[in-house]
Structures are given as C-alpha cells and as structure tokens.
Design an enzyme around this catalytic site. Structure first.
Site, short mmCIF file in Angstrom:
data_model
loop_
_atom_site.label_atom_id
_atom_site.label_comp_id
_atom_site.label_asym_id
_atom_site.label_seq_id
_atom_site.Cartn_x
_atom_site.Cartn_y
_atom_site.Cartn_z
N THR A 150 -0.29 -9.66 1.58
CA THR A 150 0.68 -9.17 2.00
C THR A 150 0.56 -7.60 1.96
OG1 THR A 150 2.60 -9.20 1.25
CG2 THR A 150 2.25 -11.07 2.55
N GLU A 151 0.66 -6.01 2.51
CA GLU A 151 -0.03 -4.98 2.09
C GLU A 151 1.89 -4.54 3.49
OE1 GLU A 151 -1.51 -3.55 -0.32
OE2 GLU A 151 -2.55 -4.81 -0.05
N VAL A 152 2.40 -3.71 2.60
CA VAL A 152 4.11 -3.15 3.21
C VAL A 152 3.77 -1.91 2.92
CG1 VAL A 152 6.61 -3.13 2.94
CG2 VAL A 152 4.71 -5.58 3.50
N THR B 171 1.07 -0.34 0.28
CA THR B 171 -0.27 -0.06 -0.02
C THR B 171 0.95 1.21 0.11
OG1 THR B 171 -2.18 -1.17 1.36
CG2 THR B 171 -1.84 1.57 0.92
N TYR C 199 0.13 -4.70 7.11
CA TYR C 199 -1.13 -5.74 7.51
C TYR C 199 -0.79 -6.77 6.68
CZ TYR C 199 -3.45 -2.59 4.08
OH TYR C 199 -3.63 -2.03 3.52
#
Length: 304
Positions: A272-274, A174, A204
């Site tokens: 996944t969201e880094v 993100t 998240y």
C-alpha cells in the site's frame, strides 16, 4: 531539482564509512517507539499472542521487535501476513497495522491465521527515517545474508512460522519528504541521478510484476475508495514513473528488488502507498485507508 544537492558527500562519489557516520550522527530521536507502538502492542496481550522475535542491536532494550498472532492457529486455514514500518518514517503503516489488530483482526481470525509485524524498523520510526543507522534501506534488503538486521529478523520470524503465507499486505506511505530528504540522500549515497520526482496525490498499490493478481488489487482499491481518494495518473499516464496496471495500481519486481512484499512466496501480495501530505487527508484518514486496504483484500480472499 538537483538530484545531488545534499549536505553530505561529494557529488559523483559514493559514500564511504565517513559519510555514513556523518549521516548517522545527524539523526535525532523525534518520537517514542515505546510510547506510540510498544505500549499499544502490549495492550493486545489478552486477545492475541504476542511474540518478540528479536531486538535491534543498536539498543536491545529500546528496540524490541514484536509480532502479533491470532490465537488458536489452525493449519487448515490460510495464513495472512501484514507488515508495517519497514520504512519507519511511514507512520500510517505502523499505526494502520495496529488499528487493524485492535478493530478487525479477531473477526478475520475466524477464517485465517493472522500474523502482523507492525513496526519492522523501530529506530527508523523514532528518527523518522527510511534507512537504518547504517544508511541501509530495509525495504531493499529482503534477501539471503541481508545487510539490514530489521529485514533479517523478519525473515527468521517467517521461517519459524511453520506455515506458508497465503497473502501478504505490506503497509507504506509516499510522503513529500521523499523528495525533500530521502531521494536526495539516496542520490548522494549511491552517486546516481533520479529522473522522476512525481509524488502521487492519493492512495495507490504496488503489486508484483510476476504475479500481479489484478482482481485482488481491484478489491483493495474499491475498499479504500470508501475512505480516501485514489491517486490519479500523472500527465504521462504513470505513477512514480511506472505504467499503470489498472486504476490506482502499478507493479514492481518485488523479489528482484529485495522488497518486503517479496519476502514470501505468497500467492497474493501488495504494497500500500498512502499520501499523508495531501490536503485531502489527515493522520486518521491515512490509518483508516490502511485498514480498508487490508479488509478489502481479505474480503476478496473470502470469496475464493
């Protein structure tokens, strides 16, 4: 923020072919898929099986599609799928998938069959885009008769594996450009308004609403915590407008939305969201977070 403030199109009117062509003509090549991705994949040929599962029609020579498979597949082992670069602009998803293969995959291949598709959208990687050249989001296109050839190619690859996928980890980011470019473009293309513009500061996960597998998600969060910070909930107790399922985890309807995470019937799935634009992170930290998410998930599966 004015959700419709975008240079292309007329406010309140969906884009047609002319607007999509105008958008495409404004895109520029900004980095090299061949140099930054393909060269690394080809460098793995002595330790893994490399499978070219297609190429993009936009430029078949420039955009071959590769998957990397562990050697000596054993149908008695569970099969693990890792995907990156569904949104080509989300750099650590691509580079994190490659780093996992380079540093960790061989050890886990003792216990699992592993297949990794590091960069599903190479045109998006080169132009730093969420969409493909037709202004279609591949991560909303994983369904029969997909309008995105990137998504259709992956589905064809998976159909030919001859194995059911046990777990699927889809690597994403993100970024601040979600607000500065991609949400305004989406709002303009579809003539819709977006009400949530919060970008979580930190890592998240997005699980599956129908099949959340909370303990699996927890294990990944605990692993990533050793590398980078987990995104706190906003003032409403949410992440990107969605209620928390647990610390650092929300759930989406992956299949109904046509998401990559819903492309299989795997028992264990996550996205996944880094957040690479955090002042607490850098490019390397983001790559390591992606690897930690994968290994945390696989370590959990080994305890079952």
């Amino acid at each position: 923020m004015d959700q419709q403030a975008y240079a292309i199109g007329v406010k309140g009117q969906k884009w047609g072919g002319a607007e999509k062509a105008q958008w495409f003509n404004a895109q520029k090549i900004k980095r090299s898929y061949q140099e930054e991705v393909v060269s690394k994949i080809l460098g793995l040929k002595d330790r893994f099986e490399l499978a070219q599962y297609g190429s993009l029609s936009y430029d078949v020579e420039r955009y071959p599609l590769f998957a990397v498979k562990s050697l000596n597949w054993d149908m008695s082992k569970p099969t693990i799928l890792v995907t990156g670069g569904v949104h080509g602009y989300e750099t650590s998803g691509v580079q994190g998938a490659i780093r996992f293969i380079e540093t960790q995959a061989a050890d886990y291949a003792k216990h699992f069959n592993i297949v990794v598709a590091p960069c599903i959208s190479p045109w998006g990687y080169e132009t730093i885009n969420r969409w493909n050249p037709n202004a279609v989001d591949p991560n909303r296109s994983f369904y029969q008769d997909s309008p995105a050839e990137e998504s259709a190619a992956l589905m064809t690859l998976l159909a030919g594996l001859g194995a059911e996928v046990f777990a699927h980890i889809d690597l994403h980011e993100t970024t601040d450009t979600d607000n500065s470019e991609f949400r305004p473009a989406l709002a303009a293309r579809d003539a819709v308004e977006h009400t949530n513009w919060n970008i979580p500061d930190g890592f998240y996960l997005v699980g599956d609403t129908i099949n959340p597998q909370d303990a699996f998600q927890t294990a990944m969060i605990k692993s990533v915590e050793q590398v980078t910070h987990i995104a706190p909930a906003d003032e409403s107790g949410k992440l990107i407008g969605v209620e928390l399922a647990q610390f650092g985890v929300i759930n989406y309807a992956t299949k109904a939305l046509g998401l990559c995470a819903g492309v299989t019937d795997a028992k264990y799935v996550t996205t996944t969201e880094v957040y690479p634009d955090s002042p607490l992170a850098d490019d390397e930290n983001c790559i390591l977070a992606q690897v930690a998410a994968i290994t945390g998930g696989l370590d959990y599966l080994l305890t079952l």
